[in-house]
Each structure stands twice: as structure tokens, then as C-alpha cells.
Design a protein around this motif. Structure first.
Motif, PDB file in Angstrom:
ATOM      1  N   THR A 124       0.810  -1.216   0.000  1.00 28.27           N
ATOM      2  CA  THR A 124       0.000   0.000   0.000  1.00 28.27           C
ATOM      3  C   THR A 124       0.843   1.266   0.000  1.00 28.27           C
ATOM      4  N   GLU A 125       0.112   2.336  -0.111  1.00 30.81           N
ATOM      5  CA  GLU A 125       0.676   3.654  -0.336  1.00 30.81           C
ATOM      6  C   GLU A 125       1.840   4.045   0.579  1.00 30.81           C
ATOM      7  N   ASN A 126       2.467   5.118   0.191  1.00 28.62           N
ATOM      8  CA  ASN A 126       3.596   5.684   0.924  1.00 28.62           C
ATOM      9  C   ASN A 126       4.786   4.735   1.025  1.00 28.62           C
ATOM     10  N   ASP A 152       0.795  -0.967  -5.115  1.00 31.44           N
ATOM     11  CA  ASP A 152      -0.529  -0.341  -5.094  1.00 31.44           C
ATOM     12  C   ASP A 152      -0.416   1.165  -5.319  1.00 31.44           C
ATOM     13  N   ASP A 153      -1.508   1.764  -5.758  1.00 28.50           N
ATOM     14  CA  ASP A 153      -1.622   3.218  -5.869  1.00 28.50           C
ATOM     15  C   ASP A 153      -0.565   3.845  -6.770  1.00 28.50           C
ATOM     16  N   PHE A 154      -0.233   3.138  -7.837  1.00 29.40           N
ATOM     17  CA  PHE A 154       0.735   3.696  -8.774  1.00 29.40           C
ATOM     18  C   PHE A 154       0.151   4.955  -9.408  1.00 29.40           C
ATOM     19  N   VAL A 174      -2.816   0.730 -10.850  1.00 28.58           N
ATOM     20  CA  VAL A 174      -2.838   2.159 -11.129  1.00 28.58           C
ATOM     21  C   VAL A 174      -3.922   2.820 -10.289  1.00 28.58           C
ATOM     22  N   ASP A 175      -3.562   3.881  -9.618  1.00 21.82           N
ATOM     23  CA  ASP A 175      -4.462   4.596  -8.720  1.00 21.82           C
ATOM     24  C   ASP A 175      -5.650   5.204  -9.466  1.00 21.82           C
ATOM     25  N   LYS A 176      -6.776   5.252  -8.764  1.00 20.59           N
ATOM     26  CA  LYS A 176      -7.992   5.762  -9.413  1.00 20.59           C
ATOM     27  C   LYS A 176      -7.875   7.210  -9.894  1.00 20.59           C
TER      28      LYS A 176
END
Ligand code: C2E
Ligand code: CA
Ligand code: CA
Ligand code: CA
Length: 252
Positions: A124-126, A152-154, A174-176
Motif C-alpha cells: 500500500t501507499e507511501n 498499489d496506488d501507482f 494504477v491509482d484511481k
């Protein structure tokens, strides 16, 4: 409300915690290939609390360890009852600091007799370069035993591209923010078109999340995006509704 304190209480007897499952569509086979496990907290007095609110707190106070194992147990229950679907689980990089998480994770899979090929971990992020320094060997462990490792959250942070040089991910999600409106936004259109091509060239598969419209769906299919997730397919559903969804999806 003291989120840390309340979450510790909730985890001790998790009747107000649950996991919802969001279907992920495989473009190649036109079928539901997997689901993402997303934790839900329905507090007895404060009602629904968003994971965006309590996950960061949980990472800080360390309860993310127990929370992640709770999600993994629920996920294994799901997998046990449906033999041909896979699961994606969110793994916070802060877990890499804790000794024993990897072995707890593997032992849980073993106790349910779930093969590692049915598990994907979404980091996940960060995720920072710092995380990768001490987390690399954890990710290697996962990969070496056949678990798919995704970033995640590319597109949600500037450092994402640099991280691709630092770790051989199997997949990117890919992030929304980058996905939504791809069919109409010419910048997003170019970025995604080339990002998917680039990922394939680098041997990675791509999942697009946050797909809400048929136009965005068609654009991504045209770009040969591998997996699609979003409200267009379905939101995250409780266990029973998820199985009903699967039944209807396969007979439609
Ligand atoms: P995420 O991993 O990026 O999860 C995707 C989020 O996007 C989910 O929000 C999902 O419900 C939402 N979403 C999916 N499709 C659409 C769509 O088409 N449109 C829109 N607008 N949203 C969509 P959710 O469930 O609120 O989770 C938020 C974040 O909380 C997750 O982001 C993840 O970072 C974290 N999270 C949730 N469950 C867990 C968990 O078990 N462990 C960890 N470490 N983090 C978790
Ligand atoms: Ca995720
Ligand atoms: Ca995401
Ligand atoms: Ca996110």
C-alpha cells in the motif's frame, strides 16, 4: 473518539470488524479472476468509519499487525469455500518492521491449506525507498514462494517510477486518480497508454482501479490493461453478496 483505543477494543472481539470483497475482472478471460479484501469497521456508537481514517492510525500504534491477520483469516475462509478464485490483500509496509509477520502470514495460509499461488499482496501507499531497504527481503520471501507482489496506488506519488528500479514487482495497480476519466482526459489517455505498454515491456501486469464508466473500461481494454476493478463491475461486497454476485456474473 480515541481511534487507537477503540480499535484495540474492536480487535479483541472483532464483531464490529468485517471484510468486504471487491471483484477484479480479468480482461483476457472476461471473468472475475480475483477479489480485493477491504476491511470495514462499523463502530457501535459512531457507525461506519473509513479505513482511510483508521488504517494510518493503526500503522502508527502497531495494531495493523493484528488487523492484517484478521483480514487474512477472513480471506482464507473465503478462499476455502471457492476453489477457483484468487485474493489480493493490502499489506502495509510498516509491517516489515515487525519480526514474525511473514511467518504468521505463511502459517495462516498453511493452516487453511491455501496455496500461495492464490494470493497477491498489494503493497500500500507511501512505500518509500526507505521501506524498500528493510522490506526488500520480505517481498523476496513472498515472491520466492509464489505470492504475486503488486505495487498499489501507482500514480499517486512522485517516487513510484524510481521504486520500479528498486524492486521487480509482478504487477502495478494504477491509482484511481490516474484512471478516472481516462477516455476523455488526453493527458491521462497518453500516460496510461504508455504506462501499460511500459509495464508489459518490463514484465509486469497492470490492474486499473476506480473504473466507474463503460467509456473508461473500453479505453483500458484497448490499451490491453490486464485487470479492471471499480464500481462499474461492483463495489466491495459482504461475503454472501459477493458469492451471489459471482453466480450471477458467470451465468449472464
Ligand atoms: P486501496 O487499497 O487503494 O483500495 C481501493 C479503494 O478504492 C477502496 O476504498 C475501494 O472501496 C475504493 N474503490 C474501488 N473501486 C472504486 C471506484 O470505482 N470508485 C471509487 N471512487 N472508489 C473505488 P476503501 O475500502 O475505503 O479503502 C481505502 C484504503 O484503506 C485502501 O485503499 C487501503 O489503502 C486501505 N485499506 C483497506 N483495507 C485494508 C487492509 O485490510 N489493510 C491495509 N493495510 N489497508 C487497507
Ligand atoms: Ca489496494
Ligand atoms: Ca489502490
Ligand atoms: Ca489507496
Amino acid at each position: 473518539m480515541d481511534i487507537s483505543n477503540e480499535l484495540t477494543i474492536a480487535l479483541a472481539k472483532p464483531e464490529h470488524l468485517s471484510v468486504h470483497y471487491q471483484p477484479i475482472y480479468c480482461v483476457k478471460n472476461s471473468e472475475i479472476h480475483s477479489f480485493e479484501s477491504l476491511v470495514r469497521w462499523n463502530h457501535q456508537t459512531h457507525g461506519y468509519i473509513s479505513p482511510d481514517l483508521f488504517i494510518p492510525q493503526s500503522e502508527k500504534d502497531g495494531s495493523i499487525y493484528a488487523l492484517s491477520l484478521f483480514v487474512l483469516h477472513e480471506t482464507c475462509e473465503m478462499l476455502k469455500h471457492h476453489s477457483d478464485i484468487k485474493a489480493s490483500i493490502n499489506i502495509s509496509p510498516s509491517l516489515f518492521k515487525t519480526d514474525g509477520f511473514f511467518s504468521d502470514f505463511i502459517n495462516t495460509l498453511k493452516s487453511y491449506a491455501i496455496p500461495t499461488s492464490r494470493i497477491e499482496v498489494e503493497i500500500t501507499e507511501n512505500l518509500t525507498i526507505e521501506h524498500l531497504k528493510y522490506g526488500k527481503h520480505h517481498l523476496d520471501h513472498f515472491k520466492n514462494i509464489g505470492i504475486t507482489v503488486s505495487m498499489d496506488d501507482f500514480g499517486d506519488g512522485l517516487a513510484n517510477f524510481v521504486q520500479l528500479l528498486n524492486y521487480p514487482f509482478d504487477k502495478i495497480k494504477v491509482d484511481k486518480q490516474l484512471v478516472q476519466d481516462v477516455s476523455r482526459n488526453s493527458c491521462k489517455y497518453s500516460i496510461l497508454k504508455h504506462l501499460i505498454k511500459l509495464s508489459h515491456d518490463m514484465g509486469m501486469q497492470v490492474t486499473a482501479e476506480g473504473v466507474e464508466t463503460i467509456e473508461d473500461f473500453k479505453t483500458l481494454v484497448g490499451f490491453k490493461c490486464d485487470y479492471i476493478q471499480g464500481f462499474l463491475i461492483s463495489k466491495a461486497l459482504p461475503k454472501k453478496q459477493f458469492f451471489d454476485f459471482l453466480t450471477h456474473f458467470s451465468t449472464r
